[in-house]
Design an enzyme around this catalytic site. Sequence first.
Site, PDB file in Angstrom:
ATOM      1  N   ARG A 101      -4.661  10.959   4.161  1.00 10.24           N
ATOM      2  CA  ARG A 101      -3.660  12.002   4.271  1.00 10.24           C
ATOM      3  C   ARG A 101      -2.509  11.827   3.284  1.00 10.24           C
ATOM      4  NH1 ARG A 101       0.205  12.041   6.936  1.00 10.24           N
ATOM      5  NH2 ARG A 101      -0.194  14.056   7.845  1.00 10.24           N
ATOM      6  N   LYS A 143       0.858  -1.207   0.000  1.00  6.07           N
ATOM      7  CA  LYS A 143       0.000   0.000   0.000  1.00  6.07           C
ATOM      8  C   LYS A 143       0.888   1.248   0.000  1.00  6.07           C
ATOM      9  CE  LYS A 143      -1.637   1.510   4.135  1.00  6.07           C
ATOM     10  NZ  LYS A 143      -1.286   2.877   4.510  1.00  6.07           N
ATOM     11  N   ASN A 144       1.912   1.261   0.847  1.00  3.59           N
ATOM     12  CA  ASN A 144       2.721   2.468   1.022  1.00  3.59           C
ATOM     13  C   ASN A 144       3.727   2.703  -0.096  1.00  3.59           C
ATOM     14  OD1 ASN A 144       1.224   2.964   3.258  1.00  3.59           O
ATOM     15  ND2 ASN A 144       2.783   2.359   4.732  1.00  3.59           N
ATOM     16  N   PRO A 146       2.226  16.606  10.991  1.00  4.81           N
ATOM     17  CA  PRO A 146       2.373  17.822  10.178  1.00  4.81           C
ATOM     18  C   PRO A 146       3.110  17.531   8.868  1.00  4.81           C
ATOM     19  CG  PRO A 146       3.876  17.858  12.033  1.00  4.81           C
ATOM     20  CD  PRO A 146       3.035  16.640  12.205  1.00  4.81           C
ATOM     21  N   VAL A 147       3.098  18.488   7.969  1.00  4.73           N
ATOM     22  CA  VAL A 147       3.797  18.309   6.681  1.00  4.73           C
ATOM     23  C   VAL A 147       4.817  19.430   6.472  1.00  4.73           C
ATOM     24  CG1 VAL A 147       1.985  16.968   5.535  1.00  4.73           C
ATOM     25  CG2 VAL A 147       1.883  19.486   5.488  1.00  4.73           C
ATOM     26  N   ASP A 148       5.332  19.986   7.581  1.00  2.00           N
ATOM     27  CA  ASP A 148       6.259  21.114   7.480  1.00  2.00           C
ATOM     28  C   ASP A 148       7.531  20.769   6.691  1.00  2.00           C
ATOM     29  OD1 ASP A 148       6.453  19.435   9.764  1.00  2.00           O
ATOM     30  OD2 ASP A 148       8.052  20.698  10.550  1.00  2.00           O
ATOM     31  N   LEU A 149       7.981  19.533   6.799  1.00  3.98           N
ATOM     32  CA  LEU A 149       9.205  19.164   6.043  1.00  3.98           C
ATOM     33  C   LEU A 149       8.935  19.155   4.541  1.00  3.98           C
ATOM     34  CD1 LEU A 149      10.066  18.321   8.902  1.00  3.98           C
ATOM     35  CD2 LEU A 149      11.203  16.365   7.918  1.00  3.98           C
ATOM     36  N   ARG A 205      -8.426  -0.398   4.972  1.00  2.00           N
ATOM     37  CA  ARG A 205      -7.550   0.581   4.327  1.00  2.00           C
ATOM     38  C   ARG A 205      -6.209  -0.054   3.985  1.00  2.00           C
ATOM     39  NH1 ARG A 205      -6.761   6.004   7.297  1.00  2.00           N
ATOM     40  NH2 ARG A 205      -5.497   6.135   5.432  1.00  2.00           N
ATOM     41  N   ILE A 247       8.443   7.027  16.632  1.00  2.00           N
ATOM     42  CA  ILE A 247       8.065   7.725  15.397  1.00  2.00           C
ATOM     43  C   ILE A 247       6.803   8.569  15.564  1.00  2.00           C
ATOM     44  CG2 ILE A 247       7.513   7.426  12.938  1.00  2.00           C
ATOM     45  CD1 ILE A 247      10.312   6.431  13.535  1.00  2.00           C
TER      46      ILE A 247
END
Length: 428
Positions: free
Chosen positions: A101, A22-23, A131-134, A407, A337
């Site tokens: 996401r 999936k990933n 978050p997605v700051d990176l 999922r 993580i």
Amino acid sequence: MDRIQIRGGNRLQGRIPIGGAKNAALPLMAAALLTDECLTLSNLPHLADISTLANLLGRHGVAIQMVGDEANEGHIGRVLSLQAKEITNTTASYELVRRMRASILVLGALLAREGKAEVSLPGGCAIGTRPVDLHLKGLQQLGADIDLREGYVHAQARSGLRGAKIVFPFVSVGATENLLMAAVLAKGESTLSNASREPEVVDLAACLSAMGAKIEGAGTDTICVQGVDRLHGCQHPIVADRIETGTYAMAAAITGGDLVLEGARREHIVALAEVMTDAGVTLEAVPGGLRVSRSDAELIGVDVMTEPFPGFPTDMQAQMMALMSISTSAAMITETIFENRFMHVPELNRMGADITVHGASAMVRGVKQLVGAEVMATDLRASVSLVLAGLVAEGETVVHRVYHLDRGYERLEEKLAACGAEIARLKH
Ligand code: EPZ
């Protein structure tokens, strides 16, 4: 909502086919945005997340064709062809992104192809704020203007993206993938330092290279990219799912059974295999897969700390906890993580496990027997840890909210039932 009912106590015996990851499938599907030619992906798992992303890509103008399961021109598994002849819409709406996401992975590709994108910020999820700051900082370094307004990322790169030296402060799988897809069409050279080494990143890099990208160092912590003007289509078989492999290995271990996992790649689960071997489980390579068994060997408590690949995967932490809950000793499980990935603990304790959480660590004291109960799934990997516990618990376990399971696991109950588990899906 569907539930899964399990009557525990059977040792699992038989063979389980491992599907595509999936990933890996999710970023690979997003890579279709990078070219106007056809990208054909095979060994595609049949999962809710895949359908959600296909739906989103369709809104961007990607023509998608799903071919059935039959062997098709030498392909294995399900075959999906994707072609973004032209991008008709650069907006990824909240309505779809909130559902999955990983949709944020279209951001880098849309920017690289179109020079602009409006992508809804993905909310957090049960396991953390995520978050997605990176991702955003890296895109700025590649020359994008990033503006956060009304819950959306408004990104622009009017004069195109240009190569940059990006150093991640910590390992992020998604940020590595998003920026890799942005860098392949940027002008000049980019380096991604402290990059994710996950097999899914390596699979994405292999596919991008087959599409004409110039990438070196995938699988190491430093990836170098020489930007090119355009990419072409290709055919790519998706790498086997190492987390599905690990999950079914746990099913063999927890039931004292003997399973052959067809298509499993041992080199992708080295840290997991080491821990399971120390716990008393036998893993051996067999032609075309991996055999996992634990006859009457005692289960020994083994401490585990989750880390980026090649360390012990966070996506296997909940499953390991279920196994350790019936060890003859104790195990300390530390999650480094995600900040909130112990939601399976109260549910396992309701089944008689003896687990106490201290911050980022959980002390698991083995008990002789788990007892079936009604339990609630909270996130994908927590749900499957409850199924694993149900396979060995005395009596009946019912897992509620199994949409979490769907999922990430294709036909889980069928695959387990075929190996002797008393398990069924209750629809209503
Ligand atoms: C991927 O998520 C996987 N999802 C996750 O699998 C997996 O648990 C995770 O990698 C770690 O291996 C997919 O590949 C679709 P990260 P991702 O960016 O990319 C923080 C499953 O069960 N972070 O490596 O979102 C983040 O909050 C799922 O299949 C930032 O702070 O993970 C997390 O604490 C669950 N800022 C840590 O880094 C950022 O910009 C690692 O996240 C990005 C991440």
